[in-house]
Design a protein around this motif. Sequence first.
Motif, PDB file in Angstrom:
ATOM      1  N   GLU A 109      -5.361  43.127 -20.453  1.00  0.00           N
ATOM      2  CA  GLU A 109      -5.238  44.393 -21.172  1.00  0.00           C
ATOM      3  C   GLU A 109      -4.479  44.201 -22.489  1.00  0.00           C
ATOM      4  OE1 GLU A 109      -3.489  48.950 -20.432  1.00  0.00           O
ATOM      5  OE2 GLU A 109      -3.289  47.395 -18.898  1.00  0.00           O
ATOM      6  N   GLY A 110      -3.408  43.426 -22.436  1.00  0.00           N
ATOM      7  CA  GLY A 110      -2.631  43.164 -23.644  1.00  0.00           C
ATOM      8  C   GLY A 110      -3.398  42.350 -24.657  1.00  0.00           C
ATOM      9  N   PHE A 111      -4.142  41.367 -24.188  1.00  0.00           N
ATOM     10  CA  PHE A 111      -4.950  40.535 -25.103  1.00  0.00           C
ATOM     11  C   PHE A 111      -6.036  41.380 -25.750  1.00  0.00           C
ATOM     12  CE2 PHE A 111      -7.908  37.517 -26.710  1.00  0.00           C
ATOM     13  CZ  PHE A 111      -7.252  36.305 -26.860  1.00  0.00           C
ATOM     14  N   ARG A 112      -6.694  42.200 -24.944  1.00  0.00           N
ATOM     15  CA  ARG A 112      -7.784  43.009 -25.499  1.00  0.00           C
ATOM     16  C   ARG A 112      -7.278  44.021 -26.517  1.00  0.00           C
ATOM     17  NH1 ARG A 112     -12.852  43.094 -24.494  1.00  0.00           N
ATOM     18  NH2 ARG A 112     -12.757  41.915 -22.546  1.00  0.00           N
ATOM     19  N   ALA A 113      -6.069  44.531 -26.319  1.00  0.00           N
ATOM     20  CA  ALA A 113      -5.503  45.493 -27.267  1.00  0.00           C
ATOM     21  C   ALA A 113      -5.292  44.862 -28.642  1.00  0.00           C
ATOM     22  CB  ALA A 113      -4.181  46.038 -26.731  1.00  0.00           C
ATOM     23  N   HIS A 114      -5.067  43.540 -28.664  1.00  0.00           N
ATOM     24  CA  HIS A 114      -4.851  42.822 -29.925  1.00  0.00           C
ATOM     25  C   HIS A 114      -5.888  41.713 -30.080  1.00  0.00           C
ATOM     26  CE1 HIS A 114      -1.008  44.872 -30.487  1.00  0.00           C
ATOM     27  NE2 HIS A 114      -0.727  44.604 -29.220  1.00  0.00           N
ATOM     28  N   ARG A 115      -7.082  41.989 -29.590  1.00  0.00           N
ATOM     29  CA  ARG A 115      -8.122  40.970 -29.494  1.00  0.00           C
ATOM     30  C   ARG A 115      -8.420  40.291 -30.821  1.00  0.00           C
ATOM     31  NH1 ARG A 115     -13.980  41.268 -29.667  1.00  0.00           N
ATOM     32  NH2 ARG A 115     -13.783  43.481 -30.127  1.00  0.00           N
ATOM     33  N   HIS A 116      -8.617  41.056 -31.865  1.00  0.00           N
ATOM     34  CA  HIS A 116      -9.018  40.469 -33.149  1.00  0.00           C
ATOM     35  C   HIS A 116      -7.936  39.547 -33.696  1.00  0.00           C
ATOM     36  CE1 HIS A 116     -12.547  43.012 -33.214  1.00  0.00           C
ATOM     37  NE2 HIS A 116     -11.783  44.067 -32.985  1.00  0.00           N
ATOM     38  N   LEU A 117      -6.693  39.961 -33.572  1.00  0.00           N
ATOM     39  CA  LEU A 117      -5.593  39.142 -34.067  1.00  0.00           C
ATOM     40  C   LEU A 117      -5.451  37.862 -33.249  1.00  0.00           C
ATOM     41  CD1 LEU A 117      -3.049  38.945 -35.946  1.00  0.00           C
ATOM     42  CD2 LEU A 117      -1.781  39.846 -33.996  1.00  0.00           C
ATOM     43  N   LEU A 118      -5.504  37.963 -31.926  1.00  0.00           N
ATOM     44  CA  LEU A 118      -5.279  36.807 -31.080  1.00  0.00           C
ATOM     45  C   LEU A 118      -6.453  35.832 -31.117  1.00  0.00           C
ATOM     46  CD1 LEU A 118      -3.462  38.501 -28.075  1.00  0.00           C
ATOM     47  CD2 LEU A 118      -2.503  37.257 -30.019  1.00  0.00           C
ATOM     48  N   LEU A 119      -7.653  36.332 -31.320  1.00  0.00           N
ATOM     49  CA  LEU A 119      -8.789  35.437 -31.503  1.00  0.00           C
ATOM     50  C   LEU A 119      -8.667  34.694 -32.834  1.00  0.00           C
ATOM     51  CD1 LEU A 119     -11.761  37.620 -30.167  1.00  0.00           C
ATOM     52  CD2 LEU A 119     -10.717  35.609 -29.080  1.00  0.00           C
ATOM     53  N   ALA A 120      -8.161  35.380 -33.857  1.00  0.00           N
ATOM     54  CA  ALA A 120      -7.907  34.724 -35.144  1.00  0.00           C
ATOM     55  C   ALA A 120      -6.835  33.659 -34.976  1.00  0.00           C
ATOM     56  CB  ALA A 120      -7.480  35.754 -36.189  1.00  0.00           C
ATOM     57  N   LEU A 121      -5.798  33.968 -34.200  1.00  0.00           N
ATOM     58  CA  LEU A 121      -4.739  32.998 -33.937  1.00  0.00           C
ATOM     59  C   LEU A 121      -5.307  31.750 -33.268  1.00  0.00           C
ATOM     60  CD1 LEU A 121      -1.648  32.301 -33.654  1.00  0.00           C
ATOM     61  CD2 LEU A 121      -1.823  33.317 -31.378  1.00  0.00           C
ATOM     62  N   SER A 122      -6.153  31.950 -32.274  1.00  0.00           N
ATOM     63  CA  SER A 122      -6.755  30.826 -31.555  1.00  0.00           C
ATOM     64  C   SER A 122      -7.563  29.939 -32.495  1.00  0.00           C
ATOM     65  CB  SER A 122      -7.654  31.357 -30.428  1.00  0.00           C
ATOM     66  OG  SER A 122      -8.251  30.297 -29.716  1.00  0.00           O
ATOM     67  N   GLU A 123      -8.277  30.565 -33.431  1.00  0.00           N
ATOM     68  CA  GLU A 123      -9.081  29.796 -34.383  1.00  0.00           C
ATOM     69  C   GLU A 123      -8.201  29.067 -35.395  1.00  0.00           C
ATOM     70  OE1 GLU A 123     -12.200  30.548 -38.076  1.00  0.00           O
ATOM     71  OE2 GLU A 123     -11.731  32.189 -36.702  1.00  0.00           O
ATOM     72  N   VAL A 124      -7.274  29.785 -36.006  1.00  0.00           N
ATOM     73  CA  VAL A 124      -6.432  29.200 -37.051  1.00  0.00           C
ATOM     74  C   VAL A 124      -5.548  28.091 -36.494  1.00  0.00           C
ATOM     75  CG1 VAL A 124      -4.602  29.685 -38.736  1.00  0.00           C
ATOM     76  CG2 VAL A 124      -6.472  31.308 -38.422  1.00  0.00           C
ATOM     77  N   ALA A 125      -5.133  28.214 -35.235  1.00  0.00           N
ATOM     78  CA  ALA A 125      -4.266  27.212 -34.627  1.00  0.00           C
ATOM     79  C   ALA A 125      -4.926  25.846 -34.545  1.00  0.00           C
ATOM     80  CB  ALA A 125      -3.841  27.663 -33.229  1.00  0.00           C
ATOM     81  N   THR A 126      -6.259  25.803 -34.633  1.00  0.00           N
ATOM     82  CA  THR A 126      -6.963  24.519 -34.541  1.00  0.00           C
ATOM     83  C   THR A 126      -6.889  23.717 -35.828  1.00  0.00           C
ATOM     84  OG1 THR A 126      -9.093  25.492 -35.218  1.00  0.00           O
ATOM     85  CG2 THR A 126      -8.584  25.482 -32.861  1.00  0.00           C
ATOM     86  N   TYR A 127      -6.595  24.377 -36.954  1.00  0.00           N
ATOM     87  CA  TYR A 127      -6.556  23.616 -38.212  1.00  0.00           C
ATOM     88  C   TYR A 127      -5.309  23.863 -39.057  1.00  0.00           C
ATOM     89  CZ  TYR A 127      -8.454  28.042 -40.037  1.00  0.00           C
ATOM     90  OH  TYR A 127      -8.659  29.370 -40.341  1.00  0.00           O
ATOM     91  N   ASP A 128      -4.530  24.874 -38.744  1.00  0.00           N
ATOM     92  CA  ASP A 128      -3.292  25.116 -39.474  1.00  0.00           C
ATOM     93  C   ASP A 128      -2.135  24.492 -38.692  1.00  0.00           C
ATOM     94  OD1 ASP A 128      -0.723  26.646 -40.062  1.00  0.00           O
ATOM     95  OD2 ASP A 128      -2.019  27.527 -41.585  1.00  0.00           O
ATOM     96  N   ARG A 129      -1.458  23.517 -39.283  1.00  0.00           N
ATOM     97  CA  ARG A 129      -0.429  22.766 -38.574  1.00  0.00           C
ATOM     98  C   ARG A 129       0.709  23.665 -38.093  1.00  0.00           C
ATOM     99  NH1 ARG A 129       1.775  17.544 -41.530  1.00  0.00           N
ATOM    100  NH2 ARG A 129      -0.449  17.064 -41.225  1.00  0.00           N
ATOM    101  N   GLU A 130       1.157  24.558 -38.949  1.00  0.00           N
ATOM    102  CA  GLU A 130       2.293  25.413 -38.591  1.00  0.00           C
ATOM    103  C   GLU A 130       1.930  26.397 -37.486  1.00  0.00           C
ATOM    104  OE1 GLU A 130       5.784  28.001 -40.870  1.00  0.00           O
ATOM    105  OE2 GLU A 130       3.965  27.405 -41.951  1.00  0.00           O
ATOM    106  N   VAL A 131       0.769  27.036 -37.615  1.00  0.00           N
ATOM    107  CA  VAL A 131       0.325  27.986 -36.594  1.00  0.00           C
ATOM    108  C   VAL A 131       0.053  27.255 -35.279  1.00  0.00           C
ATOM    109  CG1 VAL A 131      -1.475  29.622 -35.945  1.00  0.00           C
ATOM    110  CG2 VAL A 131      -0.612  29.590 -38.293  1.00  0.00           C
ATOM    111  N   GLY A 132      -0.584  26.083 -35.376  1.00  0.00           N
ATOM    112  CA  GLY A 132      -0.871  25.307 -34.176  1.00  0.00           C
ATOM    113  C   GLY A 132       0.399  24.893 -33.443  1.00  0.00           C
ATOM    114  N   ALA A 133       1.410  24.459 -34.208  1.00  0.00           N
ATOM    115  CA  ALA A 133       2.679  24.041 -33.599  1.00  0.00           C
ATOM    116  C   ALA A 133       3.359  25.218 -32.919  1.00  0.00           C
ATOM    117  CB  ALA A 133       3.587  23.445 -34.662  1.00  0.00           C
TER     118      ALA A 133
END
Length: 212
Positions: A109-133
Amino acid sequence: MPSLTRVPRSARKPAEDRRVDFERRVLRAVEELLAEGIPFTELAVQKIAAASGSARSTFYRYFPDKSRLLIRMAELATTDLFAAAEQWWADEHADRRAGVVRAIGVMIEGFRAHRHLLLALSEVATYDREVGAYWRSRVATFAALVHTRLDADRAAGRLADDLNPTATALVLTSMVERTITVACGLDTGISDEEVAEALGRAIWLVVYGDAP
């Protein structure tokens, strides 16, 4: 004569309150822009600032770059999500399966409420060193909590002697993170309740399936 425009000192908000208000406005603005289909990498600071009703100078005072922005937004969006899981691992597990299903339901429920942001986080974490860390550290912190509980329960004889707390914590954490991301990111045709039930059952079996 008192000023008619200046806010009295006693009525001004403390700096922390102003920061919280500002961050909430930015979070709403970012999520609304992402919901429109704009990729996070294409979100211009000026657009975010305008959507949140703030000046660019104010934005940069709080967020020196978009990596820091995404990290802070993720912290705000996942607080309740992680809290639900952490609470289950800290509680007594008398209602083992029902309790973990409830906790997973709250996480979904919490993930779905912020789905767009957290999916963006999952994507960006794969190539942004700071976000990934940041994200790896956040997940590792949770995995360490799971490991500690498994280690204690095994020592107390509540789990199978051959259960490996370190490896099991990694498996459980990865399974939960990936399952919820896929369930909320794709049209699977499976309801959130069904996902929570299946994932909760899987966790329960991994932890307690061969317990004494």
